[in-house]
Design an enzyme around this catalytic site. Structure first.
Site, PDB file in Angstrom:
ATOM      1  N   THR A  94      31.691  28.428  25.630  1.00  0.00           N
ATOM      2  CA  THR A  94      32.577  27.267  25.704  1.00  0.00           C
ATOM      3  C   THR A  94      33.571  27.373  24.550  1.00  0.00           C
ATOM      4  OG1 THR A  94      30.813  25.926  26.633  1.00  0.00           O
ATOM      5  CG2 THR A  94      32.703  24.748  25.713  1.00  0.00           C
ATOM      6  N   LYS A 169      36.036  22.507  32.278  1.00  0.00           N
ATOM      7  CA  LYS A 169      34.844  22.200  31.458  1.00  0.00           C
ATOM      8  C   LYS A 169      35.165  21.101  30.444  1.00  0.00           C
ATOM      9  CE  LYS A 169      31.095  23.242  28.830  1.00  0.00           C
ATOM     10  NZ  LYS A 169      29.740  23.034  29.220  1.00  0.00           N
ATOM     11  N   LYS A 244      31.067  19.403  19.471  1.00  0.00           N
ATOM     12  CA  LYS A 244      31.898  20.607  19.592  1.00  0.00           C
ATOM     13  C   LYS A 244      32.820  20.508  20.807  1.00  0.00           C
ATOM     14  CE  LYS A 244      31.757  25.273  21.297  1.00  0.00           C
ATOM     15  NZ  LYS A 244      31.004  26.359  21.905  1.00  0.00           N
TER      16      LYS A 244
HETATM   17  P1  NAD Z   1      23.385  30.355  20.575  1.00  0.00           P
HETATM   18  O1  NAD Z   1      23.938  30.151  19.201  1.00  0.00           O
HETATM   19  O2  NAD Z   1      21.935  30.113  20.840  1.00  0.00           O
HETATM   20  O3  NAD Z   1      23.709  31.856  21.069  1.00  0.00           O
HETATM   21  C1  NAD Z   1      24.908  32.533  20.788  1.00  0.00           C
HETATM   22  C2  NAD Z   1      24.525  33.946  20.356  1.00  0.00           C
HETATM   23  O4  NAD Z   1      25.708  34.744  20.184  1.00  0.00           O
HETATM   24  C3  NAD Z   1      23.792  33.977  19.005  1.00  0.00           C
HETATM   25  O5  NAD Z   1      22.507  34.582  19.187  1.00  0.00           O
HETATM   26  C4  NAD Z   1      24.698  34.825  18.117  1.00  0.00           C
HETATM   27  O6  NAD Z   1      23.991  35.629  17.187  1.00  0.00           O
HETATM   28  C5  NAD Z   1      25.425  35.676  19.152  1.00  0.00           C
HETATM   29  N1  NAD Z   1      26.657  36.304  18.685  1.00  0.00           N
HETATM   30  C6  NAD Z   1      27.678  35.769  17.967  1.00  0.00           C
HETATM   31  N2  NAD Z   1      28.648  36.697  17.753  1.00  0.00           N
HETATM   32  C7  NAD Z   1      28.231  37.839  18.375  1.00  0.00           C
HETATM   33  C8  NAD Z   1      28.789  39.140  18.512  1.00  0.00           C
HETATM   34  N3  NAD Z   1      29.980  39.458  18.014  1.00  0.00           N
HETATM   35  N4  NAD Z   1      28.082  40.074  19.203  1.00  0.00           N
HETATM   36  C9  NAD Z   1      26.860  39.771  19.728  1.00  0.00           C
HETATM   37  N5  NAD Z   1      26.285  38.549  19.620  1.00  0.00           N
HETATM   38  C10 NAD Z   1      26.965  37.597  18.960  1.00  0.00           C
HETATM   39  O7  NAD Z   1      24.278  29.440  21.531  1.00  0.00           O
HETATM   40  P2  NAD Z   1      23.913  28.951  23.022  1.00  0.00           P
HETATM   41  O8  NAD Z   1      23.224  27.647  22.966  1.00  0.00           O
HETATM   42  O9  NAD Z   1      23.315  30.091  23.765  1.00  0.00           O
HETATM   43  O10 NAD Z   1      25.387  28.667  23.586  1.00  0.00           O
HETATM   44  C11 NAD Z   1      26.291  29.724  23.886  1.00  0.00           C
HETATM   45  C12 NAD Z   1      27.586  29.130  24.412  1.00  0.00           C
HETATM   46  O11 NAD Z   1      27.311  28.361  25.582  1.00  0.00           O
HETATM   47  C13 NAD Z   1      28.274  28.186  23.415  1.00  0.00           C
HETATM   48  O12 NAD Z   1      29.659  28.419  23.483  1.00  0.00           O
HETATM   49  C14 NAD Z   1      27.888  26.799  23.915  1.00  0.00           C
HETATM   50  O13 NAD Z   1      28.857  25.822  23.585  1.00  0.00           O
HETATM   51  C15 NAD Z   1      27.812  27.036  25.417  1.00  0.00           C
HETATM   52  N6  NAD Z   1      26.906  26.139  26.124  1.00  0.00           N
HETATM   53  C16 NAD Z   1      25.677  25.870  25.614  1.00  0.00           C
HETATM   54  C17 NAD Z   1      24.839  24.982  26.304  1.00  0.00           C
HETATM   55  C18 NAD Z   1      23.461  24.661  25.768  1.00  0.00           C
HETATM   56  O14 NAD Z   1      22.822  23.727  26.292  1.00  0.00           O
HETATM   57  N7  NAD Z   1      22.947  25.383  24.776  1.00  0.00           N
HETATM   58  C19 NAD Z   1      25.255  24.399  27.511  1.00  0.00           C
HETATM   59  C20 NAD Z   1      26.512  24.730  28.030  1.00  0.00           C
HETATM   60  C21 NAD Z   1      27.332  25.599  27.317  1.00  0.00           C
END
Ligand code: NAD
Length: 294
Positions: A94, A169, A244
């Protein structure tokens, strides 16, 4: 079978990658955090030594990072240069609409293809393969991404050109954030007028105030036993994530000069909630702030 590089194996990314494997695709993962790589290996997903190594042989690269700055940096510094010409990049984090368009332009300039495909449905949706995907990009790229998205989600909407998946979104989550505040305010007002929670729920859930924030995510315990309010607002959609997303909405509001006063106010309310007790609680816990403030 498609060869997929899946980068970002966090709360959402790992279960999404698992569903791609279950659908018969060859998935190579990578996360900058070793514990996330370990969890992927334990789930049977081979992990590369770097992002560049993960994407080198891939037909499709999926990214699921925390925020836009991670996407732009990874595209610029590592991924676009290492991928085969014409690779399809599916960006599912997102991020801001402007960042999604910038990432798209970068991918095109490097000789690749790109769609933005943010999700809703949370970790439960990621685990169950029931996410909703909102997709921005060309018809051809959408058609190629579709079977992969179908392995991870149950509702996939092509919203238009680059950035318009993120636009959908941000608009949806602005409605959600505002409506959750409205429902919480109504329950607090009802309490002060002597109205039982169940009575208010029975009326509104069948009346014109009916909405998801009431009938699925009811902010008081009782009327909807599965809502996070019944478990002290755990788990759910964290206040930090709502803050966010409304920050991204605010960026879009300001960028377009839109008169969205409710959206602006909701952004302030959730920013304060996330800075206080709400970062790790479901965003419907905003009702506790509203009770205290009045
Ligand atoms: P998270 O922080 O658990 O996972 C993100 C991962 O990306 C982390 O493990 C981080 O180490 C990794 N990362 C960052 N930079 C990187 C790189 N250059 N190479 C490889 N890995 C890298 O976050 P999440 O909860 O999984 O959410 C991910 C996305 O989805 C976000 O943008 C969030 O806003 C969106 N989202 C989350 C939810 C939710 O309920 N968690 C729901 C809808 C959307």
């Amino acid at each position: 079978m498609t060869r997929i590089a899946f980068l970002g194996l966090g709360h959402m990314g790992l279960p999404m990658a698992k569903n791609l494997v279950a659908a018969g695709h060859e998935v190579h993962g990578y996360d900058v955090v070793p514990a996330a790589d370990e969890a992927a290996r334990a789930a049977g997903i081979p992990v590369a030594d770097s992002g560049a190594a993960a994407v080198a042989d891939a037909d499709v690269v999926i990214t699921m990072f925390p925020a836009g700055k991670h996407v732009i940096a990874a595209y610029r510094d590592e991924l676009l240069g290492a991928a085969k010409p014409g690779t399809l990049f599916i960006e599912s984090s997102t991020i801001a609409v402007d960042e999604a368009r910038e990432a798209h332009e970068m991918a095109i300039a490097a000789g690749h293809r790109n769609v933005d495909a943010p999700v809703s449905g949370g970790v439960v949706g990621a685990e169950n393969g029931t996410l909703a995907f909102m997709v921005g990009g060309s018809d051809e790229d959408f058609a190629e991404a579709l079977p992969l998205l179908e392995a991870m989600g149950k509702r996939i909407v092509h919203c238009g050109g680059p950035g318009l998946g993120q636009a959908a979104k941000v608009c949806n989550n602005m409605i959600l954030g505002i409506s959750q505040i409205a429902v919480a305010e109504a329950f607090v007002l009802g309490e002060r007028l002597g109205l039982e929670h169940q009575a208010l729920y029975d009326v509104v859930s069948q009346a014109s105030g009916q909405c998801w924030a009431l009938t699925t995510n009811c902010p008081v315990p009782g009327p909807v036993p599965t809502s996070p309010a019944n478990r002290d607002y755990q788990p759910g959609f964290a206040g930090a994530l709502m803050a966010k997303d409304l920050g991204l909405a605010l960026q879009a509001i300001e960028g377009t000069g839109t008169d969205a006063r409710m959206g602006r106010l909701a952004e302030q309310i959730y920013a304060a909630f996330a800075a206080g007790s709400g970062a790790g609680r479901d965003f419907s816990g905003i009702i506790t702030d509203i009770r205290v403030a009045g």
